[in-house]
Design an enzyme around this catalytic site. Structure first.
Site, mmCIF file in Angstrom:
data_model
loop_
_atom_site.group_PDB
_atom_site.id
_atom_site.type_symbol
_atom_site.label_atom_id
_atom_site.label_comp_id
_atom_site.label_asym_id
_atom_site.label_seq_id
_atom_site.Cartn_x
_atom_site.Cartn_y
_atom_site.Cartn_z
ATOM 1 N N GLY A 102 -38.349 15.338 37.105
ATOM 2 C CA GLY A 102 -37.782 15.077 38.436
ATOM 3 C C GLY A 102 -36.329 15.531 38.540
ATOM 4 O O GLY A 102 -35.580 15.477 37.566
ATOM 5 N N ARG B 146 -43.367 19.735 35.648
ATOM 6 C CA ARG B 146 -43.732 18.640 34.733
ATOM 7 C C ARG B 146 -44.775 19.065 33.702
ATOM 8 O O ARG B 146 -45.473 18.215 33.149
ATOM 9 C CB ARG B 146 -44.249 17.444 35.538
ATOM 10 N N ASP C 252 -39.904 11.941 28.460
ATOM 11 C CA ASP C 252 -41.094 12.751 28.170
ATOM 12 C C ASP C 252 -40.699 14.189 27.827
ATOM 13 O O ASP C 252 -41.227 14.778 26.885
ATOM 14 C CB ASP C 252 -42.041 12.759 29.380
ATOM 15 N N LYS D 151 -31.463 13.742 30.993
ATOM 16 C CA LYS D 151 -31.529 13.711 32.461
ATOM 17 C C LYS D 151 -32.505 12.659 32.931
ATOM 18 O O LYS D 151 -33.554 12.507 32.320
ATOM 19 C CB LYS D 151 -31.994 15.093 32.943
ATOM 20 N N THR D 152 -32.236 11.926 33.910
ATOM 21 C CA THR D 152 -33.170 11.177 34.758
ATOM 22 C C THR D 152 -32.380 10.190 35.598
ATOM 23 O O THR D 152 -31.539 9.447 35.093
ATOM 24 C CB THR D 152 -34.296 10.422 34.001
ATOM 25 N N ASP E 223 -33.590 7.696 36.683
ATOM 26 C CA ASP E 223 -34.130 6.367 36.364
ATOM 27 C C ASP E 223 -33.237 5.579 35.409
ATOM 28 O O ASP E 223 -33.363 4.357 35.310
ATOM 29 C CB ASP E 223 -35.527 6.489 35.730
HETATM 30 P P1 FBP Z 1 -38.042 11.937 35.608
HETATM 31 O O1 FBP Z 1 -38.521 10.833 34.739
HETATM 32 O O2 FBP Z 1 -38.714 13.229 35.344
HETATM 33 O O3 FBP Z 1 -36.557 12.062 35.590
HETATM 34 O O4 FBP Z 1 -38.389 11.594 37.123
HETATM 35 C C1 FBP Z 1 -38.209 10.315 37.588
HETATM 36 C C2 FBP Z 1 -38.618 10.159 39.022
HETATM 37 O O5 FBP Z 1 -37.567 10.466 39.896
HETATM 38 C C3 FBP Z 1 -39.105 8.731 39.233
HETATM 39 O O6 FBP Z 1 -38.065 7.892 39.623
HETATM 40 C C4 FBP Z 1 -40.208 8.907 40.232
HETATM 41 O O7 FBP Z 1 -41.191 7.936 40.091
HETATM 42 C C5 FBP Z 1 -40.767 10.245 39.898
HETATM 43 O O8 FBP Z 1 -39.722 10.986 39.354
HETATM 44 C C6 FBP Z 1 -41.348 10.956 41.089
HETATM 45 O O9 FBP Z 1 -41.881 12.156 40.668
HETATM 46 P P2 FBP Z 1 -42.271 13.355 41.617
HETATM 47 O O10 FBP Z 1 -41.019 14.116 41.891
HETATM 48 O O11 FBP Z 1 -43.223 14.161 40.793
HETATM 49 O O12 FBP Z 1 -42.857 12.777 42.855
#
Ligand code: FBP
Length: 560
Positions: free
Chosen positions: A82, A146, A177, A203-204, A206
């Site tokens: 993300g 992803r 991941d 990165k994240t 979250d």
């Molecule tokens: P990452 O773990 O890859 O950083 O992404 C986190 C996130 O932003 C979450 O908060 C959310 O649930 C998810 O990505 C949403 O994913 P997508 O962009 O595939 O809808």
């Protein structure tokens, strides 16, 4: 010529700050090794799986008076998972470090995430290309994806692409991941004498990729500030109109760090923290009791309005739901190719198939849910086997259940107020915001430091910049072996080595701050209005980082 907004023009001019040790460039660094490391858990299994990269020491960099010469190198970079504010600055920092070390060095960007290195889709960065993206949000410079990098075939293809481009190091910018993938790739390259190093960057939005060495993942600072601005605006609206309860779900696929930080910045009436709900074994029904109780009490005080903040990952932490989802994940792996399920002509039919396959208790939980939630729970899993919680409207589920609970109370004469709710989901709004000054500096430093790790011959390391509550000149640059953060967890029904997610610590200072204040915030309106992210002006406004990081680092809670 592309038209730019006034802020875009100003942000392009911003010069990100580096830790003092990195300022003379990567050729003037000395690497200091710490002690050998161990994985956080399951040491024997992790060591057996990472024979070549396990147990390496942590490292830090110090500025050195002597300048080394640097051999030309080609490096590849991947954005994975993300979006998170600051990703472009990681690439800019990496590019600047690499060109500063030797102008003949080349940086390639793999397109569309990890699939770019497998399929050989790439661009070569130039000054002009990089300059257009400095201090901007988003991952659009090369895109993200992803794809999970884990099979022999993917590794072989990646090797062939790197060899074709003369690439001897790959930087993977990703979350837990993606950095697990980075560790697997690093190990495979060493095992196969490929001569290609792999370095990760944390990165994240979250905020769950953190530990003793990694204080914060990039993007968390900007994303939480963006959500806090929006929540503050809604608080003001609620307090003005006094007629709605706003249920705001906030991103964070698993851990509740984002919801907790946004709550500390805005002081809403209710904040649910998934980790607490799991620890207290609170059922969905007891969560509804807790929230309804506050709504009724506020109503009795003449306040038929309020703000509830709900973490995105909540549903998996409610014990009966988590058990049911885990059972559902296992059966979904087969159902996705099962003709009766794939060809079912109605959702009703699909629900019946699912209920027949789930264990009895889980089938009961699943069947008790509204159809819309049942349907959302059947949506495709992400490539790592996770339920896509961003697609599950927990905020609406809670509203619906509270509404019906209040109807019952009304009939018994125990509720005479009004309950009118609005639902919101804040996630994508924050992931591509212009990085805050903190994220702009931190990301640039992470990228610059990633090249320092490469130049010092390391592989299987995560770029680490620490001491982040101090000014950038006092930041500590270094690296942490990726295997140090790993443990074994069940994925797609099998035990796999993965980087351990950092959940909210219920005995930590950050959660305690919420715990100590939430009764007051529930009944009295202590709303805080943080406003928009500031980029210019006094340092106390522009450069402050998150409450989470400050509380985690501070010895005394009183100062925050
Ligand atoms: P990452 O773990 O890859 O950083 O992404 C986190 C996130 O932003 C979450 O908060 C959310 O649930 C998810 O990505 C949403 O994913 P997508 O962009 O595939 O809808």
């Amino acid at each position: 010529m592309t038209k730019l907004s006034p802020l875009q023009i100003e942000r392009l001019k911003y010069e990100p700050k580096l830790p003092a040790s990195l300022r003379k460039g990567v050729n003037s660094l000395e690497m200091v090794e710490g002690s050998p490391t161990q994985s956080v858990r399951d040491q024997e299994q992790i060591q057996a799986l990472f024979k070549n990269t396990y147990g390496k020491p942590t490292v830090t960099f110090e500025s050195s008076p002597t300048e080394k010469t640097s051999q030309p190198r080609n490096v590849g970079v991947i954005l994975s998972g993300g979006q998170a504010p600051g990703g472009h600055n990681v690439i800019a920092g990496l590019y600047d470090a690499l060109k500063n070390a030797n102008p003949a060095n080349k940086l390639y960007g793999f397109l569309g995430g990890p699939s770019g290195i497998i399929d050989g889709k790439y661009v070569e960065f130039t000054d002009e290309f990089i300059d257009a993206y400095r201090n901007t949000g988003g991952f659009d410079i090369i895109g993200s994806g992803r794809t999970k990098l884990e099979t022999e075939e993917q590794f072989q293809k990646s090797l062939a692409v790197c060899q074709k481009l003369g690439i001897t190091a790959v930087v993977i910018i990703g979350g837990d991941d993606s950095n697990t993938n980075a560790a697997l790739l690093a190990e495979w390259f060493v095992k196969n004498n490929a001569g290609i190093q792999v370095i990760g960057c944390p990165k994240t939005i979250d905020g769950d990729l953190k530990n003793e060495q990694i204080e914060i993942s990039f993007g968390f600072d900007t994303a939480t500030k963006t959500y806090a601005e929006l929540i503050g605006n809604i608080e003001r609206d609620a307090n003005s109109a006094k007629k709605y309860w706003h249920f705001i779900k906030i991103m964070g696929r698993s851990a509740s760090h984002v919801a907790l930080e946004a709550a500390l910045q805005t002081q809403p009436n209710i904040t649910l923290i998934s980790e607490e709900i799991e620890a207290k074994k609170m059922s969905l029904s007891s969560i509804i009791d807790y929230m309804t109780d506050i709504i009724v009490k506020r109503s009795n005080n003449g306040k038929n309005f309020g703000i509830a903040v709900i973490p995105e990952g909540l549903i998996e932490f409610i014990p009966e739901m988590g058990t049911m989802i885990s059972n559902l994940n296992d059966i979904m792996a087969n159902l996705e190719t099962d003709a009766s399920f794939v060809n079912a002509t109605s959702m009703r039919e699909k629900f019946d198939i699912v209920e027949n396959r789930l264990d009895a208790a889980n089938a009961g939980v699943y069947s008790s849910l509204p159809s819309i939630i049942k349907e959302q729970l059947l949506a495709d899993r992400d490539p790592h086997g996770n339920v896509q919680v961003s697609k599950i409207e927990t905020e609406k589920l809670l509203i619906q259940m509270i509404d019906s609970r209040l109807e019952d109370l009304k009939k018994q004469g125990d509720f005479i107020g009004k309950f009118s709710a609005q639902s919101h989901f804040f996630g994508y709004e924050g992931r591509c915001a212009f990085p805050s000054n903190f994220d702009a500096d931190y990301c640039y430093s992470l990228g610059y430091n990633a090249f320092a790790l490469i130049a010092n011959g390391l592989t299987g390391y995560l770029s680490s910049i620490r001491n982040l509550t101090e000014s950038a000149d006092k930041w500590i640059a270094g690296g942490v072996p990726l295997t140090m953060m790993m443990n074994m967890e069940k994925r797609h029904g099998e035990m796999k080595p993965v980087i351990q997610k950092a959940l909210v610590k219920l005995d930590g200072a950050v959660f305690k701050k919420l715990q100590d204040n939430r009764e007051d915030w529930a009944m009295n309106d202590r709303y805080l209005f943080p406003g928009a992210v500031q980029y210019f002006g006094p340092s106390s406004v522009c450069d402050i980082t998150t409450v989470t990081l400050q509380l985690e680092k501070s010895k005394s809670l009183a100062s925050v």
